[in-house]
Structures are given as structure tokens and as C-alpha cells.
Design a protein around this motif. Structure first.
Motif, mmCIF file in Angstrom:
data_model
loop_
_atom_site.group_PDB
_atom_site.id
_atom_site.type_symbol
_atom_site.label_atom_id
_atom_site.label_comp_id
_atom_site.label_asym_id
_atom_site.label_seq_id
_atom_site.Cartn_x
_atom_site.Cartn_y
_atom_site.Cartn_z
ATOM 1 N N PHE A 109 1.044 -0.975 -0.380
ATOM 2 C CA PHE A 109 -0.460 -0.230 -0.064
ATOM 3 C C PHE A 109 1.233 1.528 0.108
ATOM 4 C CE2 PHE A 109 -3.377 3.344 2.811
ATOM 5 C CZ PHE A 109 -3.278 2.936 1.903
ATOM 6 N N PRO A 110 0.794 1.888 -1.114
ATOM 7 C CA PRO A 110 1.563 3.666 -0.816
ATOM 8 C C PRO A 110 1.497 4.352 -0.321
ATOM 9 C CG PRO A 110 0.706 2.970 -3.149
ATOM 10 C CD PRO A 110 0.062 1.686 -2.229
ATOM 11 N N GLU A 114 4.364 1.272 2.404
ATOM 12 C CA GLU A 114 4.646 -0.001 2.681
ATOM 13 C C GLU A 114 5.955 -0.620 1.684
ATOM 14 O OE1 GLU A 114 1.414 -3.022 2.808
ATOM 15 O OE2 GLU A 114 0.044 -1.627 4.133
ATOM 16 N N HIS A 115 5.686 0.037 0.281
ATOM 17 C CA HIS A 115 7.039 -0.661 -0.089
ATOM 18 C C HIS A 115 7.860 -0.271 -0.087
ATOM 19 C CE1 HIS A 115 5.845 3.692 -1.394
ATOM 20 N NE2 HIS A 115 6.833 3.752 -1.920
ATOM 21 N N LEU A 116 8.461 0.845 0.903
ATOM 22 C CA LEU A 116 9.521 1.362 1.566
ATOM 23 C C LEU A 116 10.163 0.220 2.753
ATOM 24 C CD1 LEU A 116 8.908 5.323 2.057
ATOM 25 C CD2 LEU A 116 9.908 4.310 0.255
ATOM 26 N N GLU A 143 -4.435 -5.385 -1.659
ATOM 27 C CA GLU A 143 -4.302 -6.378 -2.501
ATOM 28 C C GLU A 143 -6.420 -6.863 -3.174
ATOM 29 O OE1 GLU A 143 -0.934 -8.911 -1.434
ATOM 30 O OE2 GLU A 143 -3.054 -10.303 -1.124
ATOM 31 N N LEU A 144 -7.570 -6.437 -2.204
ATOM 32 C CA LEU A 144 -8.634 -6.359 -2.858
ATOM 33 C C LEU A 144 -9.141 -5.935 -3.479
ATOM 34 C CD1 LEU A 144 -11.097 -7.777 -1.456
ATOM 35 C CD2 LEU A 144 -11.643 -5.466 0.104
#
Length: 241
Positions: A109-110, A114-116, A143-144
């Protein structure tokens, strides 16, 4: 098909990991034996970006506890775990005292950065697995939102959606989980956190799209008659067997 008692837990996560695990343990004990219990995403630690190593170490203790508690029931949640190249948000299914299934969160989730902090899991891990005679699948929170991932859980009897969904997007969570159940003609067991920033909206959704929810409760339970899947797929035939 069979009937099965399903539970969605809707809990607040405190800063103390041990307190969170003890609270989760007490809630699980309240649930019937031979049931399936879904807890929210990272409900034992939250996203604690400043204590990721500590959360990963705690996951070992939590895993041992949940393995023991799953001797007569099935428990699903996610936890932070570290591997060589970084941290992963791992969804784990504990069943009859064993780790039945694991998948790492693929879509990060950007808005929550979360990507960091996490590595992305392999999409191939989003796959069918069996709990007794039930074909199951899982999508982890963000992901939903991805239709291509719905395709990966198509054909399941029961789909798990653990989450820490933001309260500003509560309607999105409830709409998407209901749509997932209707589109896949499956039961959906959804569990979101209950902290002040979270949407709640946890519950059990039938293949006909009937949602059993209660934002005032920590434990939401319902007996699922999985014959409903056969009925809806025969009544409204969209090519699912």
C-alpha cells in the motif's frame, strides 16, 4: 459440502506486542472448537516501522502460540517476518497444530509507505489451499483492490481478507468484500482492525452477498452452510463449478 463455524475478529492493536498476543489468545479461546478464525492484518504489532526487527523476532513467539492454539481449530492472521533481503508481511494459516499455508503480501500500500519498508511477495503464492474439504484462498488488505488477484482466488469456497483498512475508505472495504463474494460466488471472511484510524467493517459475507457485520463487537461469528455455494453457482451459472 459442509457447515463450519466462522469467526472474524475485530480488535485494537496496542503498542505492547505481548499484550496483543494475550488478548488475541483470549479471543480465540472464546471461539468454538473446530472453527475457522480470521484476525486482522498485523494485529499483533501493527506496522511499527521503527521496530521491525523486534516485530520479526516476536513473530517466532507468536507462531509458537498460534500453532498450539490451532490444535482444534484454524487461525489466520498476518505478521512481520524478516528474510535475507528484507521484511515481509506474511499471511499464515495455522491448522491442527501445523502451518498449513503461507503467502507474502504481493501488493504493498503506497499511501502507508509499505513499499519503503517491505519486500513484495511472489504473486504465485496467492494460490488455493485446502482446510479439510474446503478450497480456500486469501487476499491481504490492499490486494483486495486488484481484479487480477480476484482471478487467483476464483473457484474457492472460502476467501480470507485480513486488513488494517483506513476509516476514510470504510465504504470501499465493505463494498469490495461484498463484491468479491458475489463475483466469485464464495464465502468471504473479512477482518479489519478496530483502532481509531481503522474502518472496522469486519464480517462474514455469503455467496449471495449477505453481509453479517457488527462494528460494536470484537468477535463476529456465523455458521456457514457451504451448500449455499452449490446452490448459487447452479442458480446463477457463470461457469464456476
Amino acid at each position: 459440502m459442509i457447515s463450519k463455524q466462522l469467526y472474524s475478529l475485530q480488535v485494537k492493536t496496542k503498542q505492547n506486542f505481548e499484550e496483543n498476543l494475550e488478548h488475541l489468545r483470549n479471543l480465540i479461546i472464546e471461539c468454538e472448537g473446530d472453527s475457522i478464525i480470521l484476525a486482522p492484518e498485523v494485529c499483533l504489532t501493527n506496522f511499527c516501522y521503527q521496530k521491525m526487527d523486534e516485530a520479526s523476532a516476536f513473530a517466532k513467539e507468536a507462531t509458537k502460540t498460534l500453532l498450539t492454539l490451532s490444535s482444534d481449530r484454524t487461525i489466520i492472521t498476518t505478521m512481520i517476518e524478516k528474510y535475507r533481503n528484507g521484511f515481509y508481511n506474511n499471511l499464515k494459516v495455522f491448522h491442527k497444530g501445523e502451518l498449513l499455508h503461507k503467502q507474502s503480501k504481493h501488493k504493498l500500500f503506497p499511501l502507508g509507505n509499505e513499499h519503503l519498508h517491505f519486500q513484495s511477495g511472489d504473486i504465485a503464492e496467492i494460490s488455493h489451499f485446502k482446510i479439510d474439504d474446503l478450497v480456500c484462498g486469501a487476499l491481504n488488505c490492499f490486494e483486495l483492490r486488484f481484479i487480477e488477484l480476484w482471478e487467483r482466488v476464483k473457484g474457492c469456497d472460502l476467501i480470507f481478507v485480513p486488513a488494517q483498512w483506513g476509516k476514510e475508505r470504510k465504504d470501499n472495504f465493505e463494498t469490495l468484500t461484498k463484491a468479491l463474494a458475489i463475483t466469485t460466488q464464495s464465502f468471504v471472511l473479512a477482518s479489519s482492525g478496530a483502532n481509531d484510524t481503522c474502518a472496522k467493517g469486519s464480517g462474514i459475507i455469503t455467496p449471495f452477498g449477505v453481509a453479517i457485520t457488527d462494528d460494536s463487537k470484537e468477535i463476529i461469528g456465523a455458521k456457514a452452510d457451504f451448500n449455499a455455494i452449490t446452490q448459487v453457482r447452479k442458480y446463477i451459472n457463470i461457469g464456476l463449478s
